[in-house]
Design a protein around this motif. Structure first.
Motif, PDB file in Angstrom:
ATOM      1  N   THR A 124       0.804  -1.220   0.000  1.00 22.82           N
ATOM      2  CA  THR A 124       0.000   0.000   0.000  1.00 22.82           C
ATOM      3  C   THR A 124       0.840   1.276   0.000  1.00 22.82           C
ATOM      4  N   VAL A 125       2.135   1.148   0.246  1.00 26.76           N
ATOM      5  CA  VAL A 125       3.022   2.318   0.242  1.00 26.76           C
ATOM      6  C   VAL A 125       3.151   2.852  -1.182  1.00 26.76           C
ATOM      7  N   LYS A 126       3.191   4.157  -1.323  1.00 29.23           N
ATOM      8  CA  LYS A 126       3.303   4.764  -2.655  1.00 29.23           C
ATOM      9  C   LYS A 126       4.766   5.029  -3.004  1.00 29.23           C
ATOM     10  N   LYS A 127       5.166   4.528  -4.171  1.00 25.23           N
ATOM     11  CA  LYS A 127       6.540   4.674  -4.657  1.00 25.23           C
ATOM     12  C   LYS A 127       6.515   4.923  -6.166  1.00 25.23           C
ATOM     13  N   PRO A 128       7.603   5.491  -6.728  1.00 28.56           N
ATOM     14  CA  PRO A 128       7.764   5.426  -8.186  1.00 28.56           C
ATOM     15  C   PRO A 128       7.865   3.946  -8.589  1.00 28.56           C
ATOM     16  N   TYR A 129       7.875   3.651  -9.854  1.00 22.04           N
ATOM     17  CA  TYR A 129       7.869   2.246 -10.266  1.00 22.04           C
ATOM     18  C   TYR A 129       8.514   2.095 -11.640  1.00 22.04           C
ATOM     19  N   ILE A 130       8.806   0.843 -11.982  1.00 16.62           N
ATOM     20  CA  ILE A 130       9.488   0.544 -13.240  1.00 16.62           C
ATOM     21  C   ILE A 130       8.673  -0.475 -14.022  1.00 16.62           C
ATOM     22  N   CYS A 131       8.267  -0.088 -15.220  1.00  9.60           N
ATOM     23  CA  CYS A 131       7.545  -0.983 -16.130  1.00  9.60           C
ATOM     24  C   CYS A 131       8.534  -1.598 -17.115  1.00  9.60           C
ATOM     25  N   TYR A 132       8.108  -2.670 -17.759  1.00  4.99           N
ATOM     26  CA  TYR A 132       8.888  -3.160 -18.885  1.00  4.99           C
ATOM     27  C   TYR A 132       7.996  -3.290 -20.108  1.00  4.99           C
ATOM     28  N   GLU A 133       8.610  -3.205 -21.273  1.00  9.97           N
ATOM     29  CA  GLU A 133       7.923  -3.283 -22.554  1.00  9.97           C
ATOM     30  C   GLU A 133       8.435  -4.511 -23.297  1.00  9.97           C
ATOM     31  N   ASP A 134       7.543  -5.438 -23.589  1.00  8.93           N
ATOM     32  CA  ASP A 134       7.914  -6.652 -24.319  1.00  8.93           C
ATOM     33  C   ASP A 134       8.046  -6.330 -25.795  1.00  8.93           C
ATOM     34  N   LYS A 135       9.176  -6.699 -26.378  1.00 10.43           N
ATOM     35  CA  LYS A 135       9.440  -6.388 -27.778  1.00 10.43           C
ATOM     36  C   LYS A 135       9.250  -7.588 -28.706  1.00 10.43           C
ATOM     37  N   VAL A 136       8.691  -8.662 -28.190  1.00 11.45           N
ATOM     38  CA  VAL A 136       8.416  -9.831 -29.033  1.00 11.45           C
ATOM     39  C   VAL A 136       6.988 -10.297 -28.803  1.00 11.45           C
ATOM     40  N   ILE A 137       6.435 -10.990 -29.790  1.00 16.02           N
ATOM     41  CA  ILE A 137       5.057 -11.458 -29.692  1.00 16.02           C
ATOM     42  C   ILE A 137       4.917 -12.819 -30.357  1.00 16.02           C
ATOM     43  N   LEU A 138       4.241 -13.734 -29.693  1.00 17.97           N
ATOM     44  CA  LEU A 138       3.937 -15.049 -30.252  1.00 17.97           C
ATOM     45  C   LEU A 138       2.681 -14.924 -31.106  1.00 17.97           C
ATOM     46  N   ILE A 139       2.767 -15.378 -32.339  1.00 19.59           N
ATOM     47  CA  ILE A 139       1.617 -15.378 -33.243  1.00 19.59           C
ATOM     48  C   ILE A 139       1.091 -16.812 -33.337  1.00 19.59           C
ATOM     49  N   LYS A 140      -0.118 -17.017 -32.838  1.00 22.99           N
ATOM     50  CA  LYS A 140      -0.692 -18.357 -32.824  1.00 22.99           C
ATOM     51  C   LYS A 140      -1.457 -18.637 -34.123  1.00 22.99           C
ATOM     52  N   GLU A 141      -0.777 -18.453 -35.205  1.00 27.62           N
ATOM     53  CA  GLU A 141      -1.269 -18.833 -36.525  1.00 27.62           C
ATOM     54  C   GLU A 141      -0.249 -19.784 -37.134  1.00 27.62           C
ATOM     55  N   ASN A 142      -0.697 -20.772 -37.873  1.00 25.32           N
ATOM     56  CA  ASN A 142       0.201 -21.747 -38.478  1.00 25.32           C
ATOM     57  C   ASN A 142       0.587 -21.299 -39.884  1.00 25.32           C
ATOM     58  N   LYS A 143       1.877 -21.025 -40.069  1.00 28.59           N
ATOM     59  CA  LYS A 143       2.376 -20.574 -41.368  1.00 28.59           C
ATOM     60  C   LYS A 143       3.703 -21.251 -41.688  1.00 28.59           C
ATOM     61  N   THR A 144       4.036 -21.314 -42.971  1.00 27.41           N
ATOM     62  CA  THR A 144       5.366 -21.759 -43.365  1.00 27.41           C
ATOM     63  C   THR A 144       6.377 -20.728 -42.892  1.00 27.41           C
ATOM     64  N   TRP A 145       7.667 -21.094 -42.916  1.00 28.49           N
ATOM     65  CA  TRP A 145       8.689 -20.159 -42.439  1.00 28.49           C
ATOM     66  C   TRP A 145       8.675 -18.867 -43.246  1.00 28.49           C
ATOM     67  N   GLU A 146       8.603 -18.975 -44.555  1.00 27.30           N
ATOM     68  CA  GLU A 146       8.630 -17.776 -45.390  1.00 27.30           C
ATOM     69  C   GLU A 146       7.393 -16.913 -45.176  1.00 27.30           C
ATOM     70  N   ASN A 147       6.220 -17.535 -45.034  1.00 27.09           N
ATOM     71  CA  ASN A 147       5.005 -16.763 -44.776  1.00 27.09           C
ATOM     72  C   ASN A 147       5.036 -16.117 -43.393  1.00 27.09           C
ATOM     73  N   ALA A 148       5.640 -16.812 -42.429  1.00 28.76           N
ATOM     74  CA  ALA A 148       5.814 -16.233 -41.096  1.00 28.76           C
ATOM     75  C   ALA A 148       6.737 -15.017 -41.159  1.00 28.76           C
ATOM     76  N   LEU A 149       7.819 -15.138 -41.917  1.00 32.59           N
ATOM     77  CA  LEU A 149       8.748 -14.017 -42.097  1.00 32.59           C
ATOM     78  C   LEU A 149       8.024 -12.813 -42.693  1.00 32.59           C
ATOM     79  N   ASN A 150       7.254 -13.052 -43.736  1.00 29.37           N
ATOM     80  CA  ASN A 150       6.532 -11.958 -44.383  1.00 29.37           C
ATOM     81  C   ASN A 150       5.488 -11.343 -43.452  1.00 29.37           C
ATOM     82  N   TYR A 151       4.818 -12.183 -42.673  1.00 22.88           N
ATOM     83  CA  TYR A 151       3.819 -11.673 -41.723  1.00 22.88           C
ATOM     84  C   TYR A 151       4.476 -10.752 -40.702  1.00 22.88           C
ATOM     85  N   CYS A 152       5.588 -11.200 -40.127  1.00 19.69           N
ATOM     86  CA  CYS A 152       6.283 -10.380 -39.125  1.00 19.69           C
ATOM     87  C   CYS A 152       6.709  -9.042 -39.717  1.00 19.69           C
TER      88      CYS A 152
END
Length: 248
Positions: A124-152
């Motif tokens: 309950t104590v109030k303090k400054p804080y530190i967030c993080y930002e995720d720079k990667v994402i899992l795509i739950k779609e099934n694609k070939t490697w080349e199609n996955a590359l193009n999608y990204c």
């Protein structure tokens, strides 16, 4: 995006050079306003990804380098769930801190000095804080490697590159949530040059290949196992799997 091309068995792959030695799979943001731990968690989840998770001293140094010089303490994403086995957990779901015993109802702040010590405090104590930002994402779609590359590249930045053990650990946490047994990463075999390469133009220095290693094969790209050991493994590039994109 600064690019060069590389001829492969199935065609030409663009190699992104803008990410070389520059990309991070996650980054920290110091928020110079005081909130209690729950309010800080809510803000981080709305504006970024979550309150900061710290895996090792490399993370700790990066976290401290993003803090304000005149502040001494800040919340991170570590807390003890009241009445749940008296165990420390990270705010990021599914992460537990080595079953360290604690007093329930406490949260953790880091001391913003050269040592980066951690201290527990009432949530309950109030303090400054530190967030993080995720720079990667899992795509739950099934694609070939080349199609996955193009999608990204169409929707984010590129198929993910893994250059260290820290990054490997981060990516395998993503892979655990996949709906396929393997997950495409940005690793490909160039038949004409007889080499494995990252599409980001990073050198394949760190590796986590399955024990028998990659066998040179003109129809192969790299995937990470989504179950158990999370080794890298070669798979036919026409196979269809989930995949992980980098957002940078």
């Amino acid at each position: 995006m600064k690019e060069q091309t590389l001829k492969t068995h199935e065609g030409t792959v663009l190699i992104d050079q803008s990410c070389f030695n520059n990309c991070q799979l996650y980054e920290y943001h110091y928020i110079n306003e005081e909130k209690n731990w729950t309010e800080a968690q809510q803000y981080c989840r709305e504006k970024h990804t979550d309150l900061a998770t710290v895996s090792n001293m490399t993370d700790m140094k990066r976290l401290l380098s993003n803090s304000a010089g005149n502040m001494t303490e800040a919340w991170i994403g570590l807390y003890d769930q009241t009445d749940v086995n008296r165990t420390w957990y990270w705010s990021l779901p599914g992460n537990e801190l080595n079953n360290q015993q604690s007093n329930s109802g406490l949260c953790v702040m880091t001391v913003l000095d050269d040592e980066g010590r951690w201290m527990s405090e009432k949530c309950t104590v109030k303090k400054p804080y530190i967030c993080y930002e995720d720079k990667v994402i899992l795509i739950k779609e099934n694609k070939t490697w080349e199609n996955a590359l193009n999608y990204c590249r169409d929707h984010y930045h590129d198929l993910v590159t893994i250059t260290s053990l820290d990054e490997q650990r981060w990516i395998q946490e993503k892979a655990k949530k996949a709906s396929t047994d393997y997950v495409w990463i940005g690793l490909h075999y160039a038949c004409t040059l007889d080499l494995w390469f990252w599409v980001s133009d990073e050198v394949v220095s760190y590796n986590n290949w399955v024990s028998n290693g990659p066998v040179d094969d003109c129809d192969m790209s790299g995937a990470i196992e989504a179950r158990e050991k999370y080794w890298w493994t070669k798979r036919n590039y026409l196979a269809e799997f989930n995949f992980i994109c980098s957002k940078n």
